[in-house]
Design a protein around this motif. Structure first.
Motif, mmCIF file in Angstrom:
data_model
loop_
_atom_site.group_PDB
_atom_site.id
_atom_site.type_symbol
_atom_site.label_atom_id
_atom_site.label_comp_id
_atom_site.label_asym_id
_atom_site.label_seq_id
_atom_site.Cartn_x
_atom_site.Cartn_y
_atom_site.Cartn_z
ATOM 1 N N ASN A 2 41.687 39.532 38.531
ATOM 2 C CA ASN A 2 41.404 39.061 39.884
ATOM 3 C C ASN A 2 40.840 40.227 40.703
ATOM 4 O O ASN A 2 41.424 41.299 40.750
ATOM 5 C CB ASN A 2 42.704 38.540 40.515
ATOM 6 N N TYR A 3 39.685 40.006 41.333
ATOM 7 C CA TYR A 3 39.053 41.080 42.108
ATOM 8 C C TYR A 3 39.361 40.952 43.598
ATOM 9 O O TYR A 3 38.866 41.719 44.397
ATOM 10 C CB TYR A 3 37.542 41.045 41.913
ATOM 11 N N ASN A 4 40.156 39.946 43.950
ATOM 12 C CA ASN A 4 40.435 39.684 45.356
ATOM 13 C C ASN A 4 41.829 40.215 45.694
ATOM 14 O O ASN A 4 42.814 39.490 45.598
ATOM 15 C CB ASN A 4 40.330 38.176 45.582
ATOM 16 N N LYS A 5 41.878 41.485 46.052
ATOM 17 C CA LYS A 5 43.170 42.158 46.214
ATOM 18 C C LYS A 5 43.489 42.381 47.686
ATOM 19 O O LYS A 5 42.603 42.605 48.505
ATOM 20 C CB LYS A 5 43.127 43.508 45.491
ATOM 21 N N LYS A 6 44.788 42.341 48.009
ATOM 22 C CA LYS A 6 45.210 42.645 49.376
ATOM 23 C C LYS A 6 44.896 44.100 49.704
ATOM 24 O O LYS A 6 45.034 44.980 48.849
ATOM 25 C CB LYS A 6 46.708 42.416 49.522
ATOM 26 N N GLU A 389 40.604 45.249 32.159
ATOM 27 C CA GLU A 389 41.545 45.241 33.269
ATOM 28 C C GLU A 389 41.951 46.680 33.578
ATOM 29 O O GLU A 389 42.414 47.400 32.707
ATOM 30 C CB GLU A 389 42.777 44.425 32.865
ATOM 31 N N GLN A 397 48.608 43.559 44.798
ATOM 32 C CA GLN A 397 48.860 42.154 45.127
ATOM 33 C C GLN A 397 47.562 41.382 45.318
ATOM 34 O O GLN A 397 46.630 41.870 45.950
ATOM 35 C CB GLN A 397 49.691 42.064 46.403
ATOM 36 N N ASP A 398 47.521 40.169 44.766
ATOM 37 C CA ASP A 398 46.360 39.301 44.966
ATOM 38 C C ASP A 398 46.391 38.750 46.381
ATOM 39 O O ASP A 398 47.443 38.555 46.961
ATOM 40 C CB ASP A 398 46.399 38.111 43.985
ATOM 41 N N LYS A 399 45.187 38.472 46.896
ATOM 42 C CA LYS A 399 45.103 37.869 48.236
ATOM 43 C C LYS A 399 45.571 36.432 48.196
ATOM 44 O O LYS A 399 45.351 35.739 47.216
ATOM 45 C CB LYS A 399 43.637 37.913 48.722
#
Ligand code: ADP
Ligand code: MG
Length: 399
Positions: A2-6, A389, A397-399
């Motif tokens: 997942n490239y959408n990180k907090k 990865e 953490q993922d968004k």
């Protein structure tokens, strides 16, 4: 992955102790920092944390002390330079997770900044030792990773600590991940990758994965000669990894089967030997790739190859480039690298450059501001582009 990180903006940092992993692995000479670029690059994240009233605990590695307390690899010089740049004191700890670091971390006020000693002074760091990760985490409430260049390593301070703390990214990591992640998740095509440079054994391994993603793979620089040898050409004294010749043959078969265009040099610039000093005078001649004379060394791509590679880069919609096309440090051997850098600069494509020397070449040649993104991580950007990865990013953490 997942490239959408907090990021730091997605978590409340006020009043919290924030352990922020930076890349302060700056070059030094006789105890003096010779380039503070990496410290400057870290400022936006640190300034955000300071202005949002976090208690900021910075950490980084420097060099390879391998668990030994080598004074020449102390981060004290970084604390000094950083405090000049920030315009506020940076409290330097005498150790990493020892009494001094813990006492100073506990005493931090909102908006204050401290720096731990070189994380690689601890034997557990590169082993991702959970005990060290726990000790690091015990000083803080939140973990921020802003060290993209180390994100491909599972170390205590880059990934392990995230097992014990909420973890988010800083601005540097966020930029790398969002730009490269977007380019890779759904690349605009044609997608062209250009590989070169001298670290051939490392980089040859990347090809297998890249062939799954790209439409065209271009190989130049020192890497190309192992491919030319795999085609049965003699390569004189050029860089060659004989143990990878069969692998290169397999890669040519795979490219064919996948319909990926694999472009290799069709001509090459040769000299009697590698120039010494590297930017010293050198007599060169250009020969066809299948007619390299015995005893000569290939040190740049030839003119026809430059045109071929530039054309492919210009017609792309996404280009990633890692590794110079020749010994660009020498003006006589820089033309191949210039041609590729210029093609990227003139292209409308999303252009991404990774690798220390490739980035330096773009800057030195004046093309840096025309490239979409110059990655700060050499090894990390390559692994990223391969679709692997990265532990330092996967742990966030993922968004
Ligand atoms: P990067 O840092 O961009 O990942 P590398 O470290 O793999 O790139 O390689 C950079 C080096 O490769 C440069 O110092 C350059 O002189 C060298 N190089 C490029 N082409 C050749 C070649 N044909 N023979 C020997 N060295 C080369
Ligand atoms: Mg390099």
């Amino acid at each position: 992955m997942n490239y959408n990180k907090k990021s730091i903006e997605d978590i409340e940092v006020a009043g919290k102790r924030v352990l922020c992993r930076c890349d302060f692995n700056v070059p030094t000479k006789a105890g003096v920092i010779t380039s503070d670029k990496r410290i400057v690059a870290a400022l936006p994240t640190i300034q955000y944390l300071v202005s949002h009233k976090a208690k900021v605990i910075l950490c980084s590695h420097m060099g390879k002390p391998k668990g030994e307390w080598k004074p020449e690899l102390s981060l004290k010089v970084v604390a000094k330079r950083l405090s000049e740049l920030l315009g506020q004191e940076v409290i330097m700890a005498d150790d990493v997770v020892g009494e001094d670091a813990k006492a100073k971390a506990a005493a931090l006020q909102d908006g204050q900044v401290m720096l731990l000693e070189n994380t690689r002074y601890m034997k557990g760091e590169t082993k991702n030792d959970p005990e060290l990760s726990k000790e690091l985490a015990s000083m803080a409430d939140i973990f921020v990773n802003d060290a993209f260049g180390s994100a491909h390593r599972a170390h205590s301070s880059t990934a392990g600590v995230a097992d014990y703390l909420p973890a988010v990214c800083g601005y540097l990591v966020e930029k790398e991940v969002s730009i490269m992640g977007k380019a890779l998740a759904n690349p605009e095509r044609p997608f062209v990758a250009i590989l070169g440079g001298a670290k051939i054994s490392d980089k040859l391994n990347v090809i297998n994965n890249l062939l799954e993603k790209v439409d065209t793979l271009i190989i130049g620089g020192g890497m190309a000669y192992t491919f030319l040898a795999a085609k049965g050409y003699s390569v004189g004294n050029s860089l060659l990894d004989e143990s990878k010749i069969d692998y290169c043959k397999d890669m040519m078969v795979k490219a064919e089967a996948k319909g990926v265009k694999l472009l290799l040099p069709i001509d090459t610039v040769v000299a009697d030997s590698f120039p010494s000093p590297i930017d010293g005078p050198v007599d060169v001649q250009t020969v066809a790739a299948d007619a390299m004379p015995e005893g000569k060394e290939g040190l740049d791509i030839g003119e026809k190859t430059r045109a071929l590679f530039a054309e492919a880069a210009k017609n792309a919609k996404t280009v990633v480039w890692n590794g110079p096309m020749g010994v660009f440090e020498n003006p006589t051997l820089a033309a191949g690298t210039i041609a590729v850098a210029q093609a990227l600069a003139e292209s409308d494509a999303i252009t991404i450059v990774g690798g220390g020397d490739s980035a330096a070449a773009c800057e030195q040649l004046g093309f840096a501001d025309k490239i979409t993104h110059i990655s700060t991580g050499g090894g990390a950007s390559l692994e990223f582009l391969e679709g692997l990865e990265l532990p330092g990013i996967a742990c966030l953490q993922d968004k």
